[in-house]
Design a protein around this motif. Structure first.
Motif, mmCIF file in Angstrom:
data_model
loop_
_atom_site.group_PDB
_atom_site.id
_atom_site.type_symbol
_atom_site.label_atom_id
_atom_site.label_comp_id
_atom_site.label_asym_id
_atom_site.label_seq_id
_atom_site.Cartn_x
_atom_site.Cartn_y
_atom_site.Cartn_z
ATOM 1 N N PRO A 241 54.840 38.365 -29.912
ATOM 2 C CA PRO A 241 53.473 38.592 -30.490
ATOM 3 C C PRO A 241 52.538 38.515 -29.387
ATOM 4 O O PRO A 241 52.666 37.761 -28.531
ATOM 5 C CB PRO A 241 53.361 37.116 -31.385
ATOM 6 N N GLY A 242 51.660 39.451 -29.781
ATOM 7 C CA GLY A 242 50.656 39.570 -28.658
ATOM 8 C C GLY A 242 50.846 40.478 -27.429
ATOM 9 O O GLY A 242 49.965 40.653 -26.561
ATOM 10 N N THR A 243 51.918 41.151 -27.431
ATOM 11 C CA THR A 243 52.185 42.122 -26.366
ATOM 12 C C THR A 243 51.765 43.554 -26.843
ATOM 13 O O THR A 243 51.969 44.379 -26.036
ATOM 14 C CB THR A 243 53.982 42.174 -26.084
ATOM 15 N N GLY A 244 51.504 43.983 -28.005
ATOM 16 C CA GLY A 244 50.858 44.960 -28.282
ATOM 17 C C GLY A 244 52.006 45.948 -29.254
ATOM 18 O O GLY A 244 51.673 47.325 -29.096
ATOM 19 N N LYS A 245 52.730 45.279 -29.750
ATOM 20 C CA LYS A 245 54.026 46.210 -30.765
ATOM 21 C C LYS A 245 53.249 47.033 -31.779
ATOM 22 O O LYS A 245 53.552 48.328 -31.720
ATOM 23 C CB LYS A 245 54.906 45.140 -31.303
ATOM 24 N N SER A 246 52.267 46.281 -32.438
ATOM 25 C CA SER A 246 51.683 47.269 -33.527
ATOM 26 C C SER A 246 50.707 48.239 -33.001
ATOM 27 O O SER A 246 50.686 49.366 -33.452
ATOM 28 C CB SER A 246 50.975 46.312 -34.353
ATOM 29 N N LEU A 247 50.202 47.944 -31.853
ATOM 30 C CA LEU A 247 49.209 48.928 -30.889
ATOM 31 C C LEU A 247 50.059 49.998 -30.609
ATOM 32 O O LEU A 247 49.649 51.137 -30.829
ATOM 33 C CB LEU A 247 48.626 48.073 -29.851
ATOM 34 N N LEU A 248 51.351 49.754 -30.047
ATOM 35 C CA LEU A 248 52.276 50.878 -29.691
ATOM 36 C C LEU A 248 52.392 51.949 -30.693
ATOM 37 O O LEU A 248 52.590 53.002 -30.642
ATOM 38 C CB LEU A 248 53.398 50.298 -28.953
ATOM 39 N N VAL A 249 52.838 51.194 -31.979
ATOM 40 C CA VAL A 249 53.095 52.046 -33.219
ATOM 41 C C VAL A 249 51.754 52.938 -33.568
ATOM 42 O O VAL A 249 52.312 54.214 -33.796
ATOM 43 C CB VAL A 249 53.572 51.235 -34.307
ATOM 44 N N ARG A 250 50.734 52.187 -33.622
ATOM 45 C CA ARG A 250 49.559 53.220 -33.875
ATOM 46 C C ARG A 250 49.137 54.301 -32.907
ATOM 47 O O ARG A 250 48.947 55.449 -33.359
ATOM 48 C CB ARG A 250 48.543 52.195 -33.914
ATOM 49 N N GLU A 251 49.206 53.876 -31.578
ATOM 50 C CA GLU A 251 49.110 54.651 -30.398
ATOM 51 C C GLU A 251 50.127 55.853 -30.354
ATOM 52 O O GLU A 251 49.793 57.215 -30.239
ATOM 53 C CB GLU A 251 48.813 54.178 -29.220
ATOM 54 N N ALA A 252 51.491 55.697 -30.647
ATOM 55 C CA ALA A 252 52.354 56.651 -30.701
ATOM 56 C C ALA A 252 52.041 57.558 -31.879
ATOM 57 O O ALA A 252 52.528 58.856 -31.640
ATOM 58 C CB ALA A 252 53.873 56.036 -30.814
ATOM 59 N N ALA A 253 51.983 57.120 -32.963
ATOM 60 C CA ALA A 253 51.501 58.155 -34.160
ATOM 61 C C ALA A 253 50.282 58.849 -34.069
ATOM 62 O O ALA A 253 50.434 59.983 -34.193
ATOM 63 C CB ALA A 253 51.462 57.121 -35.502
ATOM 64 N N ALA A 254 49.372 58.346 -33.467
ATOM 65 C CA ALA A 254 48.131 59.107 -33.023
ATOM 66 C C ALA A 254 48.328 60.254 -31.965
ATOM 67 O O ALA A 254 47.934 61.386 -32.191
ATOM 68 C CB ALA A 254 46.930 58.363 -32.514
ATOM 69 N N SER A 255 49.485 59.937 -31.165
ATOM 70 C CA SER A 255 49.940 60.902 -30.032
ATOM 71 C C SER A 255 50.584 62.031 -30.822
ATOM 72 O O SER A 255 50.419 63.188 -30.553
ATOM 73 C CB SER A 255 50.338 60.263 -28.911
ATOM 74 N N VAL A 256 51.630 61.546 -31.529
ATOM 75 C CA VAL A 256 52.516 62.542 -32.364
ATOM 76 C C VAL A 256 51.597 63.448 -33.168
ATOM 77 O O VAL A 256 51.722 64.788 -33.304
ATOM 78 C CB VAL A 256 53.458 61.731 -33.302
ATOM 79 N N GLN A 257 50.584 62.929 -33.822
ATOM 80 C CA GLN A 257 49.557 63.583 -34.833
ATOM 81 C C GLN A 257 48.994 64.795 -34.143
ATOM 82 O O GLN A 257 48.620 65.848 -34.512
ATOM 83 C CB GLN A 257 48.653 62.629 -35.548
ATOM 84 N N ARG A 258 48.588 64.196 -32.757
ATOM 85 C CA ARG A 258 47.776 65.262 -31.882
ATOM 86 C C ARG A 258 48.601 66.331 -31.184
ATOM 87 O O ARG A 258 48.360 67.521 -31.153
ATOM 88 C CB ARG A 258 46.978 64.543 -30.784
ATOM 89 N N ALA A 259 49.724 65.994 -30.796
ATOM 90 C CA ALA A 259 50.713 66.991 -29.965
ATOM 91 C C ALA A 259 51.730 67.372 -31.023
ATOM 92 O O ALA A 259 51.930 68.926 -30.505
ATOM 93 C CB ALA A 259 51.455 66.177 -28.917
#
Length: 451
Positions: A241-259
């Motif tokens: 916890p606290g290492t950014g797992k959920s952030l990684l999921v959200r950022e990865a999804a945003a990147s996929v949506q963009r690219a």
């Protein structure tokens, strides 16, 4: 329907069909649901076929009278060619044909509309193996008021779990609402041919990268070269916890949506904070977001999660790409343990292994969070994973999230996902990481291989 305009707008489609003999055109017409194709001359049949296949004319209702409708012998390649030509022509139109009908309600007393019911809905099919099926919500969630799809229509349209359909629903008359006519199946005109089965299509190693760093996040920019994720990857995200797992999921999804705007995003969130669920739905309005907030009963979540995995398969079968994001596997296992007659470990492993690149079709990429890498669920899925992103604050640059441990994170056959200059840049990043540390490496990663 203006025949002259139709033929002008879809001239390449007409030329392609006209180049086939009448028997081949009849088979293609049957594939697109044209009734009694043998009763028309070739030109008239082609016009009907183009009208229905392009959406310029409504789908022809399937007759309940007379002899059984003859199955189509049209090849999948020819059907795909017709669809491809229609898409190319439609893209050139000033006002292209509408795809999925809007989710709305209307009342129409016009006798010409008789048989279409009163509501136009979009949803996901859930079958029971036999008997009638149900139209669930587009995110896979279910309720007792979901419309019924008759067993006859399931067979006629060759429906499978996870098919996304739109069509007309009859008004309730003392019983459940029922689907009366379909206007689209998986975003296109309904077909009446056998479709390829996901589990029968050969899986191959990923060869095309799914960009994680398109949004500019420094850690994910580096991950694109040091531990890249490809289409069809089964990637585990492991960390405390606290290492950014959920952030990684959200950022990865945003990147996929963009690219990759054409890719279908599907989220399975078994234990999420309500405000995070709202944020995700607003960030990804076109995605299927199946969520169960902390403190709420799981209900049918286990069944709905499996339905969403089936949806990903249907996307891949049709030649497109799906990205399935699970946060997290441990929370999903708890949901499966609450469901009767469910083996939590087996069900989580089965859902995770949906990820694959199919030869001659599309792909399902799975990004799944495993909070405890030593836990039972993570260990069960680890053997099937072909990419692992480890998160650890002590191995990352201070204040950078997600805190990816680039010394441990790896992708199997990563070289197939990188061009020659990208592979050289990845080597440069590793040298920088070893010699100068994570902060210098992340700065270099954001500059890109051109520098």
């Amino acid at each position: 329907m203006d025949e002259a305009k139709l033929l002008r707008d879809f001239e390449p489609v007409y030329e392609y069909l006209d180049g086939h003999n009448i028997y081949e055109v009849r088979n293609l017409a049957r594939a697109f649901g044209i009734n009694s194709p043998t009763s028309e001359k070739k030109h008239a049949l082609i016009v009907r076929l183009i009208g229905v296949a392009s959406g310029m004319a409504p789908p022809e209702q399937r007759s309940n009278k007379g002899a059984r409708v003859k199955a189509s012998d049209a090849s999948a390649e020819r059907v795909a060619k017709v669809r491809s030509l229609i898409e190319e022509c439609a893209a050139q139109l000033v006002y292209p044909p509408a795809g999925e009908p809007p989710r709305l309600e209307f009342h129409d007393a016009d006798p010409a509309r008789r048989g279409y019911g009163e509501r136009c809905l979009l949803g996901m099919v859930e079958t029971n193996g036999r008997g009638p099926a149900f139209l669930r919500a587009a995110d896979g969630s279910s309720s007792e008021s979901d419309p019924v799809i008759s067993e006859k229509k399931v067979r006629a349209y060759r429906l499978r779990d996870g098919d996304l359909i739109s069509g007309y629903v009859s008004a309730e008359k003392g019983g459940p609402a029922e689907m009366t006519e379909f206007s689209a199946v998986n975003g296109a005109q309904p077909l009446f041919i056998e479709r390829p089965l996901f589990d029968e299509l050969p899986a191959v190693y990923p060869e095309e990268r799914v960009p994680l760093g398109a949004g500019g996040n420094a850690a994910l920019c580096a991950a694109d070269y040091l531990c890249p994720v490809g289409k069809g990857q089964r990637a585990m995200i492991c960390g405390r916890p606290g290492t950014g797992k959920s952030l990684l999921v959200r950022e990865a999804a945003a990147s996929v949506q963009r690219a990759m705007p054409e890719a279908e995003l599907l989220f399975i969130l078994p234990a999420f904070r309500p405000e995070e669920e709202t944020e995700l739905r607003e960030m990804f309005p076109r995605a299927a977001v199946l969520a169960c907030a902390y403190g709420r009963p799981a209900g049918n979540f286990a069944r709905n999660a499996k339905l969403l995995a089936e949806r990903a398969k249907r996307v891949a079968e049709s030649g497109r790409d799906a990205v399935l994001l699970v946060d997290s596997l441990d929370a999903l296992a708890r949901v499966f343990r609450e469901a009767p007659a469910q083996n939590a470990v087996y069900e989580c492993e089965k859902l995770f292994t949906v990820g694959r690149q199919l030869r001659g079709a599309g792909s399902v990429t799975v990004l799944a969070v495993a909070p405890d890498e030593a836990g039972e669920i993570a260990q069960a899925c680890a053997g099937a994973a072909n990419a692992v992103l480890y998160l650890a604050e002590e191995a990352a640059a201070p204040g950078v999230y997600p805190a990816i441990d680039f010394f441990r994170s790896a992708t199997r056959r990563a070289e197939t996902l990188l061009r020659e200059e990208e592979a050289a840049f990845a080597r440069t990043l590793r040298e920088t990481l070893a010699d100068e540390g994570a902060e210098a490496m992340l700065r270099r990663a954001q500059e890109g291989p051109q520098n």
